[in-house]
Design a protein around this motif. Structure first.
Motif, PDB file in Angstrom:
ATOM      1  N   PRO A  75       5.151  24.677  30.322  1.00  0.00           N
ATOM      2  CA  PRO A  75       5.397  23.304  31.181  1.00  0.00           C
ATOM      3  C   PRO A  75       6.723  23.410  31.435  1.00  0.00           C
ATOM      4  O   PRO A  75       7.527  22.264  31.159  1.00  0.00           O
ATOM      5  N   VAL A  76       6.903  24.275  32.444  1.00  0.00           N
ATOM      6  CA  VAL A  76       8.358  24.219  33.169  1.00  0.00           C
ATOM      7  C   VAL A  76       8.561  23.528  34.743  1.00  0.00           C
ATOM      8  O   VAL A  76       7.448  23.604  35.380  1.00  0.00           O
ATOM      9  N   GLN A  83      17.310  26.369  39.889  1.00  0.00           N
ATOM     10  CA  GLN A  83      18.840  25.868  39.952  1.00  0.00           C
ATOM     11  C   GLN A  83      19.618  26.551  38.850  1.00  0.00           C
ATOM     12  O   GLN A  83      20.687  27.448  38.864  1.00  0.00           O
ATOM     13  N   ALA A  84      18.773  26.672  37.709  1.00  0.00           N
ATOM     14  CA  ALA A  84      19.385  27.258  36.287  1.00  0.00           C
ATOM     15  C   ALA A  84      19.539  28.975  36.681  1.00  0.00           C
ATOM     16  O   ALA A  84      20.472  29.374  36.362  1.00  0.00           O
ATOM     17  N   ALA A 108      15.486  28.099  30.041  1.00  0.00           N
ATOM     18  CA  ALA A 108      14.069  28.023  29.974  1.00  0.00           C
ATOM     19  C   ALA A 108      13.492  27.215  28.804  1.00  0.00           C
ATOM     20  O   ALA A 108      12.583  26.484  28.847  1.00  0.00           O
ATOM     21  N   THR A 109      14.033  27.545  27.671  1.00  0.00           N
ATOM     22  CA  THR A 109      13.814  26.826  26.417  1.00  0.00           C
ATOM     23  C   THR A 109      14.144  25.173  26.558  1.00  0.00           C
ATOM     24  O   THR A 109      13.364  24.400  25.891  1.00  0.00           O
ATOM     25  N   LYS A 110      15.277  24.933  27.258  1.00  0.00           N
ATOM     26  CA  LYS A 110      15.769  23.596  27.353  1.00  0.00           C
ATOM     27  C   LYS A 110      14.475  22.879  28.465  1.00  0.00           C
ATOM     28  O   LYS A 110      14.144  21.794  28.265  1.00  0.00           O
ATOM     29  N   ALA A 111      13.861  23.562  29.242  1.00  0.00           N
ATOM     30  CA  ALA A 111      12.878  23.226  30.170  1.00  0.00           C
ATOM     31  C   ALA A 111      11.503  23.025  29.540  1.00  0.00           C
ATOM     32  O   ALA A 111      10.622  22.442  30.115  1.00  0.00           O
ATOM     33  N   GLU A 116      10.040  32.836  22.507  1.00  0.00           N
ATOM     34  CA  GLU A 116       9.611  34.418  22.527  1.00  0.00           C
ATOM     35  C   GLU A 116       9.369  34.417  24.243  1.00  0.00           C
ATOM     36  O   GLU A 116       9.499  35.470  24.776  1.00  0.00           O
ATOM     37  N   THR A 117       8.471  33.372  24.901  1.00  0.00           N
ATOM     38  CA  THR A 117       8.080  33.804  26.327  1.00  0.00           C
ATOM     39  C   THR A 117       9.415  33.518  27.139  1.00  0.00           C
ATOM     40  O   THR A 117       9.524  34.258  28.056  1.00  0.00           O
ATOM     41  N   ALA A 118      10.566  32.884  26.696  1.00  0.00           N
ATOM     42  CA  ALA A 118      11.559  32.909  27.750  1.00  0.00           C
ATOM     43  C   ALA A 118      12.174  34.179  27.552  1.00  0.00           C
ATOM     44  O   ALA A 118      12.617  34.662  28.448  1.00  0.00           O
TER      45      ALA A 118
END
Length: 306
Positions: A75-76, A83-84, A108-111, A116-118
Motif C-alpha cells: 500500500p504505497v 520523490q524518495a 519504503a517502510t515509512k510509506a 522484507e518487501t522493501a
C-alpha cells in the motif's frame, strides 16, 4: 570467510587505483587536445538537453521502483516514492555505495511496505537495470563483437539469461519468504500472510529499458555538444554506454561508478574516437549526471516543502 572480508577493501582500492591510473595516463598523453575543445551555443544547448534527459531518466527509475512495490501489492503512494528515490540517489557517492539502498528501504517502510518487501525491491531494481543494460548492449553489439570477438558476445548473452532468470517469481518469492521468517524470528511477531510476486516483472523491465534509453540519449547529446556523430555510429555509442554504465553499477570500490564508467567507455570507443574527445565527453557527462541527480533531489525536497 574472515579472509574474504579482509580482501574486499583491498580489492576495492585496487579497482579504484587501476581505473584512476588508466584515466590519469590517458589524460597525461592527451591533455592538450582536451584543453583545445571549446563549447559554442549549440553545444551548450545539447548539454541542457542531456541534463533534462538524465533527470527524466532518474524520474523514470523512481517510477519503476514504485511499480515494483505495487506489484508486491504494497500500500504505497507512487509519487511519494519517486520523490524518495530522487532524494536518495545522490547517496550512492558516499563510501560503501550502499547508502542509497538503505535510504530507499527506510523510505519504503515509512510509506507502508514491509521490511522484507522493501529490501527485495531494492535488490530487484539493479538486477532489472542490469538486464536492460545487457539488452541495449546486445542490440548494438556488432561493432564491439568485431573489436573483441565472439566470446564477448557469448558472455553478454549468458549474463543476460542469468539476470533474467534471477528476477523470476520462482526465485524472488522464496527470497521474500526467507526474509519474512528472519524478521519473524528477530521480532517474535506473529506469522502474517507473506506477499509474493504473481507475474514476471515485465513492465518494470521495460521501464528500466526506458531508463537506459534516456541515459543513453543524455550521453549522446553530451557527445554532440563537442563533436558531430554519424548515424552509423549510434549503435556503437549506445552499446558502449550500456556496457560502461553496467560495469560502473556492478564493479565494487567505485561509488556511483566513478572511474569505472569513464575508463570502460574510453577503452570501448578508443578505436573509433580520439582519446582527447572521449576524455572530454566522459568528464562532461559525469558533470551532467551529478547535476541531474542534485536537481532531482532538490526539486523533490522543494515539492515536499511546498
Amino acid at each position: 570467510m574472515t579472509a574474504i572480508a579482509r580482501l574486499k577493501p583491498c580489492l576495492r582500492w585496487a579497482i579504484l587505483g587501476g581505473t584512476l591510473f588508466f584515466l590519469g595516463t590517458v589524460l597525461k598523453q592527451h591533455w592538450q587536445k582536451v584543453l583545445a575543445i571549446r563549447l559554442e551555443s549549440t553545444g551548450l544547448a545539447c548539454l541542457a538537453i542531456a541534463l533534462g534527459m538524465t533527470l527524466l531518466a532518474h524520474i523514470c527509475a523512481g517510477g519503476v521502483w514504485s511499480r515494483l512495490l505495487q506489484d508486491f501489492r504494497q500500500p504505497v503512494q507512487g509519487v511519494w516514492l519517486v520523490q524518495a528515490y530522487l532524494k536518495t540517489t545522490i547517496a550512492k557517492y558516499l563510501p560503501g555505495n550502499v547508502w542509497h539502498y538503505y535510504g530507499r528501504i527506510t523510505a519504503a517502510t515509512k510509506a507502508g511496505a514491509t521490511l522484507e518487501t522493501a529490501t527485495v525491491s531494492v535488490l530487484l531494481e539493479p538486477l532489472l537495470m542490469a538486464a536492460a543494460a545487457l539488452l541495449l548492449a546486445l542490440l548494438g553489439s556488432q561493432p564491439i563483437m568485431a573489436q573483441y570477438g565472439l566470446p564477448v558476445l557469448m558472455l553478454q548473452w549468458f549474463s543476460l539469461l542469468v539476470v533474467l532468470a534471477s528476477v523470476h517469481p520462482h526465485i524472488i518469492n522464496p527470497l521474500v519468504r526467507y526474509l519474512g521468517k528472519l524478521k519473524q524470528k528477530a521480532t517474535k511477531a506473529p506469522s502474517l500472510m507473506s506477499v509474493a510476486l504473481k507475474d514476471y516483472p515485465l513492465v518494470p523491465l521495460l521501464g528500466e529499458v526506458g531508463f537506459l534509453l534516456l541515459r543513453s540519449a543524455g550521453f549522446l547529446f553530451t557527445f554532440l555538444a563537442i563533436s558531430p556523430v554519424l548515424l552509423s555510429q549510434l549503435p556503437l555509442l549506445v552499446s558502449a554506454f550500456s556496457v560502461s554504465w553496467l560495469l560502473g553499477l556492478v564493479v565494487p570500490g567505485a561509488p556511483g561508478g566513478i572511474g569505472v564508467f569513464e575508463a570502460t567507455a574510453i577503452a570501448l570507443l578508443g578505436q573509433t574516437f580520439s582519446p582527447g574527445l572521449l576524455l572530454s565527453v566522459v568528464a562532461l557527462y559525469r558533470l551532467v549526471s551529478i547535476l541531474a541527480e542534485v536537481a532531482g533531489a532538490g526539486l523533490s525536497w522543494l515539492d515536499e516543502r511546498l
